[in-house]
Design a protein around this motif. Structure first.
Motif, PDB file in Angstrom:
ATOM      1  N   ASN A  37       0.844  -1.203   0.000  1.00 60.12           N
ATOM      2  CA  ASN A  37       0.000   0.000   0.000  1.00 60.12           C
ATOM      3  C   ASN A  37       0.875   1.247   0.000  1.00 60.12           C
ATOM      4  O   ASN A  37       1.800   1.349   0.795  1.00 60.12           O
ATOM      5  N   PRO A  38       0.563   2.231  -0.862  1.00 58.52           N
ATOM      6  CA  PRO A  38       1.376   3.444  -0.878  1.00 58.52           C
ATOM      7  C   PRO A  38       1.278   4.234   0.423  1.00 58.52           C
ATOM      8  O   PRO A  38       2.260   4.813   0.870  1.00 58.52           O
ATOM      9  N   VAL A  39       0.098   4.261   1.039  1.00 55.44           N
ATOM     10  CA  VAL A  39      -0.089   4.956   2.320  1.00 55.44           C
ATOM     11  C   VAL A  39      -0.938   4.065   3.215  1.00 55.44           C
ATOM     12  O   VAL A  39      -2.012   3.621   2.818  1.00 55.44           O
ATOM     13  N   GLY A 103       6.042   2.490   1.867  1.00 52.71           N
ATOM     14  CA  GLY A 103       6.665   1.341   2.516  1.00 52.71           C
ATOM     15  C   GLY A 103       7.605   1.687   3.650  1.00 52.71           C
ATOM     16  O   GLY A 103       8.195   0.803   4.250  1.00 52.71           O
ATOM     17  N   ARG A 104       7.758   2.976   3.954  1.00 55.31           N
ATOM     18  CA  ARG A 104       8.654   3.392   5.044  1.00 55.31           C
ATOM     19  C   ARG A 104       7.859   4.161   6.088  1.00 55.31           C
ATOM     20  O   ARG A 104       6.906   4.861   5.776  1.00 55.31           O
ATOM     21  N   LEU A 105       8.304   4.044   7.336  1.00 57.17           N
ATOM     22  CA  LEU A 105       7.654   4.785   8.410  1.00 57.17           C
ATOM     23  C   LEU A 105       7.878   6.268   8.191  1.00 57.17           C
ATOM     24  O   LEU A 105       9.004   6.740   8.104  1.00 57.17           O
ATOM     25  N   PHE A 106       6.780   7.015   8.052  1.00 57.58           N
ATOM     26  CA  PHE A 106       6.870   8.455   7.858  1.00 57.58           C
ATOM     27  C   PHE A 106       6.799   9.180   9.187  1.00 57.58           C
ATOM     28  O   PHE A 106       7.484  10.161   9.404  1.00 57.58           O
ATOM     29  N   LYS A 126       3.350  12.169  -3.840  1.00 55.20           N
ATOM     30  CA  LYS A 126       3.526  11.947  -5.280  1.00 55.20           C
ATOM     31  C   LYS A 126       4.657  10.957  -5.528  1.00 55.20           C
ATOM     32  O   LYS A 126       4.543  10.076  -6.377  1.00 55.20           O
ATOM     33  N   GLN A 127       5.747  11.107  -4.806  1.00 60.97           N
ATOM     34  CA  GLN A 127       6.889  10.226  -4.968  1.00 60.97           C
ATOM     35  C   GLN A 127       6.532   8.780  -4.598  1.00 60.97           C
ATOM     36  O   GLN A 127       7.023   7.832  -5.208  1.00 60.97           O
ATOM     37  N   ALA A 128       5.664   8.611  -3.622  1.00 66.05           N
ATOM     38  CA  ALA A 128       5.246   7.279  -3.185  1.00 66.05           C
ATOM     39  C   ALA A 128       4.205   6.661  -4.124  1.00 66.05           C
ATOM     40  O   ALA A 128       3.889   5.483  -4.005  1.00 66.05           O
ATOM     41  N   GLY A 129       3.651   7.461  -5.031  1.00 70.44           N
ATOM     42  CA  GLY A 129       2.638   6.956  -5.944  1.00 70.44           C
ATOM     43  C   GLY A 129       1.237   7.028  -5.381  1.00 70.44           C
ATOM     44  O   GLY A 129       0.318   6.396  -5.921  1.00 70.44           O
TER      45      GLY A 129
END
Length: 133
Positions: A37-39, A103-106, A126-129
């Protein structure tokens, strides 16, 4: 006088048995859900801060996946810290809601709000899609 309209939640908790591979240990199953999942927002069931993070991302045009934790919260946070790569030696305590972007902890709600106010959140999404503007 206006009439109050009851609020209906637009997401439901993901039951434990719908994770990709129930035979896998929780960290591996959780890692696959996060990477697919992107977010994704991970929070306690009924957490108002989780709802605020969801609402902010939704208002930007992102449709984040929400995973609500019903089970042992401390155990889940330990597993989540393992997946996110947050160590005890880093003196960083993981807490809910935890937002993963790409995919990374924001971070949590504070980081989401701060990056939104400074205008840095949209480029990250946007970068994460997650956004296609």
């Amino acid at each position: 006088m206006q009439k109050a309209v009851p609020h209906r939640s637009s997401w439901l908790p993901i039951p434990q048995n719908t994770l990709p591979s129930p035979q896998l240990p929780l960290p591996k199953a959780l890692k696959s859900v996060i990477s697919e999942n992107p977010v994704i927002i991970l929070g306690k069931r009924g957490c108002c801060m989780c709802h605020v993070a969801w609402w902010l991302l939704q208002s930007l045009g992102v449709n984040p996946t929400v995973y609500e934790v019903d089970e042992d919260e401390d155990r889940f946070l330990q597993e989540l810290a393992t997946v996110a790569g947050v160590g005890v030696e880093q003196d960083c305590q993981l807490k809910f809601p935890a937002v993963f972007i790409g995919g990374r902890l924001f971070g949590g709600l504070e980081r989401i709000m701060a990056t939104h106010i400074t205008g840095e959140l949209v480029p990250v999404l946007k970068q994460a899609g997650a956004l296609w503007l």
